[in-house]
Write a protein that holds these residues in place. Structure first.
Motif, PDB file in Angstrom:
ATOM      1  N   UNK A   1      51.081  40.765  34.134  1.00 30.39           N
ATOM      2  CA  UNK A   1      50.477  39.570  34.740  1.00 30.39           C
ATOM      3  C   UNK A   1      50.927  39.403  36.185  1.00 30.39           C
ATOM      4  N   UNK A   2      49.990  39.024  37.039  1.00 26.96           N
ATOM      5  CA  UNK A   2      50.298  38.854  38.464  1.00 26.96           C
ATOM      6  C   UNK A   2      49.611  37.604  39.006  1.00 26.96           C
ATOM      7  N   UNK A   3      50.137  37.119  40.113  1.00 27.58           N
ATOM      8  CA  UNK A   3      49.500  35.998  40.810  1.00 27.58           C
ATOM      9  C   UNK A   3      48.213  36.491  41.456  1.00 27.58           C
ATOM     10  N   UNK A   4      47.364  35.555  41.877  1.00 29.88           N
ATOM     11  CA  UNK A   4      46.084  35.908  42.502  1.00 29.88           C
ATOM     12  C   UNK A   4      46.308  36.798  43.729  1.00 29.88           C
ATOM     13  N   UNK A   5      47.332  36.483  44.505  1.00 27.82           N
ATOM     14  CA  UNK A   5      47.631  37.253  45.714  1.00 27.82           C
ATOM     15  C   UNK A   5      47.987  38.695  45.361  1.00 27.82           C
ATOM     16  N   UNK A   6      48.804  38.850  44.323  1.00 25.75           N
ATOM     17  CA  UNK A   6      49.209  40.201  43.925  1.00 25.75           C
ATOM     18  C   UNK A   6      48.043  40.972  43.310  1.00 25.75           C
ATOM     19  N   UNK A   7      47.199  40.280  42.556  1.00 24.14           N
ATOM     20  CA  UNK A   7      46.020  40.962  41.987  1.00 24.14           C
ATOM     21  C   UNK A   7      45.121  41.479  43.097  1.00 24.14           C
ATOM     22  N   UNK A   8      45.025  40.679  44.156  1.00 21.90           N
ATOM     23  CA  UNK A   8      44.178  41.088  45.282  1.00 21.90           C
ATOM     24  C   UNK A   8      44.740  42.339  45.956  1.00 21.90           C
ATOM     25  N   UNK A   9      46.069  42.433  46.013  1.00 21.69           N
ATOM     26  CA  UNK A   9      46.692  43.630  46.598  1.00 21.69           C
ATOM     27  C   UNK A   9      46.238  44.866  45.805  1.00 21.69           C
ATOM     28  N   UNK A  10      46.226  44.742  44.478  1.00 24.22           N
ATOM     29  CA  UNK A  10      45.813  45.873  43.632  1.00 24.22           C
ATOM     30  C   UNK A  10      44.335  46.196  43.859  1.00 24.22           C
ATOM     31  N   UNK A  11      43.480  45.170  43.801  1.00 24.77           N
ATOM     32  CA  UNK A  11      42.039  45.402  43.990  1.00 24.77           C
ATOM     33  C   UNK A  11      41.785  46.074  45.340  1.00 24.77           C
ATOM     34  N   UNK A  12      42.402  45.531  46.385  1.00 23.02           N
ATOM     35  CA  UNK A  12      42.190  46.078  47.730  1.00 23.02           C
ATOM     36  C   UNK A  12      42.714  47.512  47.838  1.00 23.02           C
ATOM     37  N   UNK A  13      43.859  47.736  47.224  1.00 24.25           N
ATOM     38  CA  UNK A  13      44.474  49.061  47.334  1.00 24.25           C
ATOM     39  C   UNK A  13      43.636  50.146  46.655  1.00 24.25           C
ATOM     40  N   UNK A  14      43.018  49.799  45.514  1.00 25.34           N
ATOM     41  CA  UNK A  14      42.272  50.823  44.760  1.00 25.34           C
ATOM     42  C   UNK A  14      40.765  50.795  45.049  1.00 25.34           C
ATOM     43  N   UNK A  15      40.381  49.922  45.956  1.00 29.57           N
ATOM     44  CA  UNK A  15      38.963  49.804  46.299  1.00 29.57           C
ATOM     45  C   UNK A  15      38.454  51.134  46.851  1.00 29.57           C
ATOM     46  N   UNK A  16      37.333  51.604  46.293  1.00 27.77           N
ATOM     47  CA  UNK A  16      36.744  52.840  46.791  1.00 27.77           C
ATOM     48  C   UNK A  16      37.438  54.095  46.284  1.00 27.77           C
ATOM     49  N   UNK A  17      38.437  53.926  45.417  1.00 29.39           N
ATOM     50  CA  UNK A  17      39.109  55.087  44.833  1.00 29.39           C
ATOM     51  C   UNK A  17      38.124  55.790  43.899  1.00 29.39           C
ATOM     52  N   UNK A  18      37.871  57.091  44.095  1.00 31.61           N
ATOM     53  CA  UNK A  18      36.863  57.774  43.270  1.00 31.61           C
ATOM     54  C   UNK A  18      37.217  57.726  41.784  1.00 31.61           C
ATOM     55  N   UNK A  19      36.239  57.387  40.961  1.00 32.69           N
ATOM     56  CA  UNK A  19      36.412  57.419  39.510  1.00 32.69           C
ATOM     57  C   UNK A  19      37.161  56.238  38.918  1.00 32.69           C
ATOM     58  N   UNK A  20      37.468  55.223  39.772  1.00 35.45           N
ATOM     59  CA  UNK A  20      38.283  54.095  39.300  1.00 35.45           C
ATOM     60  C   UNK A  20      37.607  52.767  39.632  1.00 35.45           C
ATOM     61  N   UNK A  21      37.687  51.834  38.710  1.00 36.59           N
ATOM     62  CA  UNK A  21      37.304  50.468  39.056  1.00 36.59           C
ATOM     63  C   UNK A  21      38.398  49.519  38.592  1.00 36.59           C
ATOM     64  N   UNK A  22      38.466  48.347  39.223  1.00 39.76           N
ATOM     65  CA  UNK A  22      39.479  47.365  38.828  1.00 39.76           C
ATOM     66  C   UNK A  22      38.807  46.014  38.612  1.00 39.76           C
ATOM     67  N   UNK A  23      39.331  45.269  37.670  1.00 35.54           N
ATOM     68  CA  UNK A  23      38.880  43.892  37.461  1.00 35.54           C
ATOM     69  C   UNK A  23      40.027  43.116  36.835  1.00 35.54           C
TER      70      UNK A  23
END
Lengths: 79, 162
Positions: free
Chosen positions: B121-143
Motif C-alpha cells: 500500500x502506498x500514498x497517492x503521491x507514491x503511487x504516482x511515482x510508480x505509474x510515472x516511472x513505468x509509463x510506456x514500459x513495453x509489455x507492462x501496464x499499471x493501475x
C-alpha cells in the motif's frame, strides 16, 4: 494535547475563532472533542475524512510519547 | 472593505506551514530545525535534527498527515494552489528510490511470470511515482486497486489481442 489539536483545527478552517476543543478521560483514553463553525465542518473533516484523520494521526503520535491513547472526535455543533 | 475584516490576518502561506511543522515537531519531542523554501509552485518544509523518525511515523503516516494539514492551511485564502512538501532528513528522496526499486522489480517479475504483481500500500503521491516511472514500459501496464489507506499499485503484463 488540547492546545495541539485546537491549533491544528484552527489551521484548516475559515473561522478559527469558532474552534473549541474539550478534553476528558474515558476508559483510559484521552478524548478530544472538536467543535467548529457549521461552515467549517467540511474543512475540518475533509474529503473522505482525510483532514480529520490527519489530525487524529498527529494527536496519536504526540500521545504515544507519554504512552497515552488519544481519540479525536469532530462534533457537530448543537444549538 | 475595512482593515478589520481580516482581524487576525493569516500570515503568509509559507509562514503558516513553518508554524505548523514547528508546533508538531515540538509536540512529538523532535529536537530539530525547520527550513522553508517557497517557489512559484511549491512550498517545501525540511526538518533536520534528532529523532526525525518520530515525525515520519510508520509508513510515513505522521509526516504525510502533517503535510496534508500544511497543504490545507497554505490554501486558505490563497489565490493559487501550491504544492506543499514536508520532508525530514532526506525521507522523501529515500522513499522515492525505494518505490522505484519496487516498481522495477515488480515489472521484471510481471514480464517473467505473466502475472499481476501487487505492490505494498502506498500514498497517492507514491503511487504516482510508480505509474510515472513505468509509463510506456513495453509489455507492462499499471493501475491502482483497493481503498485508502490500503490502496496499492498493480503492475500487470499487458495482454495483447494478437
Amino acid at each position: 494535547m488540547r492546545d495541539l489539536v485546537e491549533f491544528l483545527a484552527r489551521s484548516v478552517v475559515e473561522d478559527p475563532g469558532a474552534v473549541s476543543v474539550e478534553e476528558f478521560e474515558e476508559d483510559d483514553e484521552l478524548v478530544l472533542e472538536v467543535r467548529v463553525a457549521d461552515d467549517d465542518l467540511g474543512r475540518v473533516i475533509g474529503k473522505d475524512g482525510r483532514v480529520a484523520k490527519a489530525i487524529r494521526t498527529i494527536a496519536r503520535a504526540a500521545g504515544a510519547r507519554d504512552g497515552r491513547r488519544v481519540a479525536v472526535e469532530i462534533v457537530e455543533a448543537d444549538d | 472593505m475595512s482593515e478589520e475584516q481580516q482581524a487576525a490576518p493569516p500570515v503568509d502561506a509559507a509562514e503558516r506551514v513553518r508554524g505548523i511543522v514547528e508546533r508538531v515537531i515540538d509536540a512529538l519531542g523532535v529536537d530539530g530545525t525547520v527550513d522553508v523554501i517557497e517557489t512559484d509552485r511549491q512550498i517545501t518544509a525540511v526538518v533536520d535534527g534528532e529523532d526525525v523518525g518520530r515525525l515520519i511515523g510508520r509508513r510515513g503516516q505522521t509526516i504525510d498527515a502533517v503535510q496534508l494539514i500544511c497543504y490545507r492551511a497554505a490554501q486558505r485564502g490563497a489565490k493559487e494552489r501550491k504544492r506543499v512538501i514536508v520532508d525530514a532528513a532526506g525521507y522523501r528522496e529515500r522513499r522515492r528510490e525505494q518505490v522505484i526499486g519496487q516498481a522495477e522489480r515488480a515489472a521484471a517479475r510481471a514480464l517473467e511470470t505473466g502475472r499481476e504483481i501487487e505492490l505494498e500500500p502506498m500514498s497517492a503521491t507514491e503511487r504516482k511515482i510508480v505509474h510515472d516511472h513505468l509509463k510506456g514500459r513495453p509489455g507492462i501496464e499499471t493501475f491502482s486497486e483497493g481503498d485508502e489507506p490500503d490502496r496499492c499499485v498493480i503492475v500487470a503484463p499487458l495482454v495483447t489481442d494478437e
